[in-house]
Write a protein that holds these residues in place. Sequence first.
Motif, PDB file in Angstrom:
ATOM      1  N   GLY A  50      27.719  20.973  37.655  1.00  0.00           N
ATOM      2  CA  GLY A  50      26.794  21.436  36.631  1.00  0.00           C
ATOM      3  C   GLY A  50      25.498  21.245  36.939  1.00  0.00           C
ATOM      4  N   ALA A  51      24.768  20.386  37.513  1.00  0.00           N
ATOM      5  CA  ALA A  51      23.309  20.296  37.685  1.00  0.00           C
ATOM      6  C   ALA A  51      22.846  21.864  38.089  1.00  0.00           C
ATOM      7  CB  ALA A  51      22.601  19.133  38.603  1.00  0.00           C
ATOM      8  N   THR A  52      23.697  22.407  39.226  1.00  0.00           N
ATOM      9  CA  THR A  52      23.355  23.246  40.212  1.00  0.00           C
ATOM     10  C   THR A  52      23.559  24.471  38.824  1.00  0.00           C
ATOM     11  OG1 THR A  52      23.646  22.135  42.483  1.00  0.00           O
ATOM     12  CG2 THR A  52      23.980  24.884  41.936  1.00  0.00           C
ATOM     13  N   ALA A  53      24.989  24.476  38.682  1.00  0.00           N
ATOM     14  CA  ALA A  53      24.775  26.435  37.419  1.00  0.00           C
ATOM     15  C   ALA A  53      23.804  26.177  36.504  1.00  0.00           C
ATOM     16  CB  ALA A  53      26.542  26.021  37.362  1.00  0.00           C
ATOM     17  N   TYR A  54      23.648  24.915  35.642  1.00  0.00           N
ATOM     18  CA  TYR A  54      22.994  24.717  35.137  1.00  0.00           C
ATOM     19  C   TYR A  54      21.560  25.391  35.196  1.00  0.00           C
ATOM     20  CZ  TYR A  54      20.218  22.279  31.121  1.00  0.00           C
ATOM     21  OH  TYR A  54      19.209  22.435  29.511  1.00  0.00           O
ATOM     22  N   LEU A  55      20.765  25.620  36.074  1.00  0.00           N
ATOM     23  CA  LEU A  55      20.078  25.795  36.530  1.00  0.00           C
ATOM     24  C   LEU A  55      20.263  27.622  37.202  1.00  0.00           C
ATOM     25  CD1 LEU A  55      18.288  23.589  39.768  1.00  0.00           C
ATOM     26  CD2 LEU A  55      17.715  24.038  37.521  1.00  0.00           C
ATOM     27  N   LEU A  56      21.575  27.881  37.026  1.00  0.00           N
ATOM     28  CA  LEU A  56      21.440  29.285  37.101  1.00  0.00           C
ATOM     29  C   LEU A  56      21.728  30.299  36.071  1.00  0.00           C
ATOM     30  CD1 LEU A  56      23.751  29.132  40.833  1.00  0.00           C
ATOM     31  CD2 LEU A  56      21.173  29.647  40.790  1.00  0.00           C
ATOM     32  N   THR A  57      22.229  29.320  35.484  1.00  0.00           N
ATOM     33  CA  THR A  57      22.502  30.293  33.172  1.00  0.00           C
ATOM     34  C   THR A  57      22.244  29.651  32.334  1.00  0.00           C
ATOM     35  OG1 THR A  57      24.910  31.074  32.632  1.00  0.00           O
ATOM     36  CG2 THR A  57      25.358  29.450  34.009  1.00  0.00           C
ATOM     37  N   ASP A  58      22.309  30.598  31.376  1.00  0.00           N
ATOM     38  CA  ASP A  58      21.845  29.613  30.024  1.00  0.00           C
ATOM     39  C   ASP A  58      23.463  29.850  29.456  1.00  0.00           C
ATOM     40  OD1 ASP A  58      19.185  29.138  30.165  1.00  0.00           O
ATOM     41  OD2 ASP A  58      19.081  31.216  29.990  1.00  0.00           O
ATOM     42  N   ARG A  59      24.783  29.964  29.566  1.00  0.00           N
ATOM     43  CA  ARG A  59      25.607  30.592  29.194  1.00  0.00           C
ATOM     44  C   ARG A  59      26.714  29.895  29.994  1.00  0.00           C
ATOM     45  NH1 ARG A  59      28.286  36.689  28.312  1.00  0.00           N
ATOM     46  NH2 ARG A  59      29.527  34.850  27.085  1.00  0.00           N
ATOM     47  N   PHE A  60      27.337  28.309  28.568  1.00  0.00           N
ATOM     48  CA  PHE A  60      28.455  27.259  29.409  1.00  0.00           C
ATOM     49  C   PHE A  60      29.580  27.900  30.094  1.00  0.00           C
ATOM     50  CE2 PHE A  60      31.723  24.286  28.192  1.00  0.00           C
ATOM     51  CZ  PHE A  60      30.993  23.220  29.372  1.00  0.00           C
ATOM     52  N   ASP A  61      30.332  29.204  29.464  1.00  0.00           N
ATOM     53  CA  ASP A  61      31.173  29.416  30.220  1.00  0.00           C
ATOM     54  C   ASP A  61      30.298  29.728  31.433  1.00  0.00           C
ATOM     55  OD1 ASP A  61      32.930  29.654  27.755  1.00  0.00           O
ATOM     56  OD2 ASP A  61      32.684  31.854  27.266  1.00  0.00           O
ATOM     57  N   ARG A  62      29.635  30.759  32.113  1.00  0.00           N
ATOM     58  CA  ARG A  62      29.387  31.264  33.169  1.00  0.00           C
ATOM     59  C   ARG A  62      28.959  29.843  33.986  1.00  0.00           C
ATOM     60  NH1 ARG A  62      25.363  36.276  32.304  1.00  0.00           N
ATOM     61  NH2 ARG A  62      26.430  37.377  31.796  1.00  0.00           N
ATOM     62  N   MET A  63      28.542  28.787  33.134  1.00  0.00           N
ATOM     63  CA  MET A  63      28.047  27.400  33.869  1.00  0.00           C
ATOM     64  C   MET A  63      29.239  26.919  34.332  1.00  0.00           C
ATOM     65  SD  MET A  63      25.970  24.578  32.473  1.00  0.00           S
ATOM     66  CE  MET A  63      25.827  22.432  32.854  1.00  0.00           C
ATOM     67  N   THR A  64      30.466  26.585  33.588  1.00  0.00           N
ATOM     68  CA  THR A  64      31.213  26.166  34.025  1.00  0.00           C
ATOM     69  C   THR A  64      31.841  27.013  35.197  1.00  0.00           C
ATOM     70  OG1 THR A  64      32.870  27.208  32.323  1.00  0.00           O
ATOM     71  CG2 THR A  64      32.228  25.460  31.902  1.00  0.00           C
ATOM     72  N   LEU A  65      32.213  27.722  35.769  1.00  0.00           N
ATOM     73  CA  LEU A  65      32.309  29.143  36.251  1.00  0.00           C
ATOM     74  C   LEU A  65      31.708  28.917  37.831  1.00  0.00           C
ATOM     75  CD1 LEU A  65      34.754  30.517  37.521  1.00  0.00           C
ATOM     76  CD2 LEU A  65      33.408  32.819  36.648  1.00  0.00           C
ATOM     77  N   LEU A  66      30.448  28.545  37.335  1.00  0.00           N
ATOM     78  CA  LEU A  66      29.986  28.798  38.755  1.00  0.00           C
ATOM     79  C   LEU A  66      29.825  27.425  39.487  1.00  0.00           C
ATOM     80  CD1 LEU A  66      26.493  30.072  37.751  1.00  0.00           C
ATOM     81  CD2 LEU A  66      27.625  30.933  39.481  1.00  0.00           C
ATOM     82  N   ALA A  67      30.097  26.483  38.520  1.00  0.00           N
ATOM     83  CA  ALA A  67      30.377  24.767  38.733  1.00  0.00           C
ATOM     84  C   ALA A  67      31.328  24.454  39.461  1.00  0.00           C
ATOM     85  CB  ALA A  67      30.073  23.335  37.582  1.00  0.00           C
ATOM     86  N   VAL A  68      32.278  25.020  39.356  1.00  0.00           N
ATOM     87  CA  VAL A  68      33.473  25.125  40.057  1.00  0.00           C
ATOM     88  C   VAL A  68      34.158  24.943  41.269  1.00  0.00           C
ATOM     89  CG1 VAL A  68      36.012  25.711  39.493  1.00  0.00           C
ATOM     90  CG2 VAL A  68      35.226  24.894  38.069  1.00  0.00           C
ATOM     91  N   ILE A  69      33.181  26.647  40.976  1.00  0.00           N
ATOM     92  CA  ILE A  69      33.108  27.906  42.669  1.00  0.00           C
ATOM     93  C   ILE A  69      32.595  26.824  43.112  1.00  0.00           C
ATOM     94  CG2 ILE A  69      32.343  30.188  43.596  1.00  0.00           C
ATOM     95  CD1 ILE A  69      33.602  31.018  40.993  1.00  0.00           C
ATOM     96  N   SER A  70      31.460  26.277  43.254  1.00  0.00           N
ATOM     97  CA  SER A  70      29.829  25.347  44.250  1.00  0.00           C
ATOM     98  C   SER A  70      30.838  24.368  44.696  1.00  0.00           C
ATOM     99  CB  SER A  70      28.427  26.185  43.455  1.00  0.00           C
ATOM    100  OG  SER A  70      28.979  24.619  42.306  1.00  0.00           O
TER     101      SER A  70
END
Length: 289
Positions: A217-237
């Motif tokens: 979640g911390a990683t995805a939080y640095l990559l996007t401001d949108r929660f939907d994209r944040m969850t997708l990036l967090a799950v994938i990473s």
Amino acid sequence: MSELFVSISPSSLLLEPLTHEFMRKALMVSALVGGVCGLLSCYMTLKGWALMGDAVSHAVMPGVVVAYALGLPFSLGAFVFGVGSVALIGFVKQKSRVKEDTVIGLVFTGFFALGLVLVSKIKSNIDLMHILFGSPLGISNSDVTQTIIISFLVVAILLIFRRDLMLYCFDATHARSIGINTGLLHYLLLSVLSLAAVAGLQTVGIILVVAMLITPGATAYLLTDRFDRMTLLAVISSSISSILGVYISYWSDIETGGSIVLVQTLIFLIAFLFAPRYGIIKYKNLSSR
């Protein structure tokens, strides 16, 4: 070690581990748990519950030992003690003037110490190292089934209450003002956290599961401001980190849980340095103009 990797073809690096049943199970379970923890970590990051995740993950240890002594599934004992630690934190916070972070520290260290004492006193075949650091390469079929059930339950709860939980994590005061039962969401999220900690017990163990609940979640939080994209990036990473970590541990003969968390940490450092908007290198370049 370097000579070993040079002498093995890329296809063998990828396919040879899949010839072993224990590796197939380890990869499947690690990827599943990684994805689930990655999804939950977005809510944990927004809510600022890193220390709470640490508390719950450590508090499940005595539950594992007690469940073994009573002949019950590890997951049941771990979940009961995880939820119990949350209830105890809330009770002490309400009945005393001690601040929440202090209460959390007191409770999780106390529960963890209780677990260590029980392991030393109750005669059993429990391997303390497996509890502390996980053992996905030696996971049994029954544990695989339990992990799958717990993972799907966590995902189902997060999807059903997705909008309410997202608003609660962003702004609990606003959520309360529009009639959302924030008290229910508080304990629901903590219960889901306990379930995720139980699932992560098999892959990275009690000590490192907090990293799986925070780092993606911390990683995805640095990559996007949108929660939907944040969850997708967090799950994938998180899923990719789990798979890579299992492969690296197989070929390097190192601890699997530590390998998974190190890969996650490396991905976070890359995002920390090179994130398009929030990476420090880009920030320094913009500041120098």
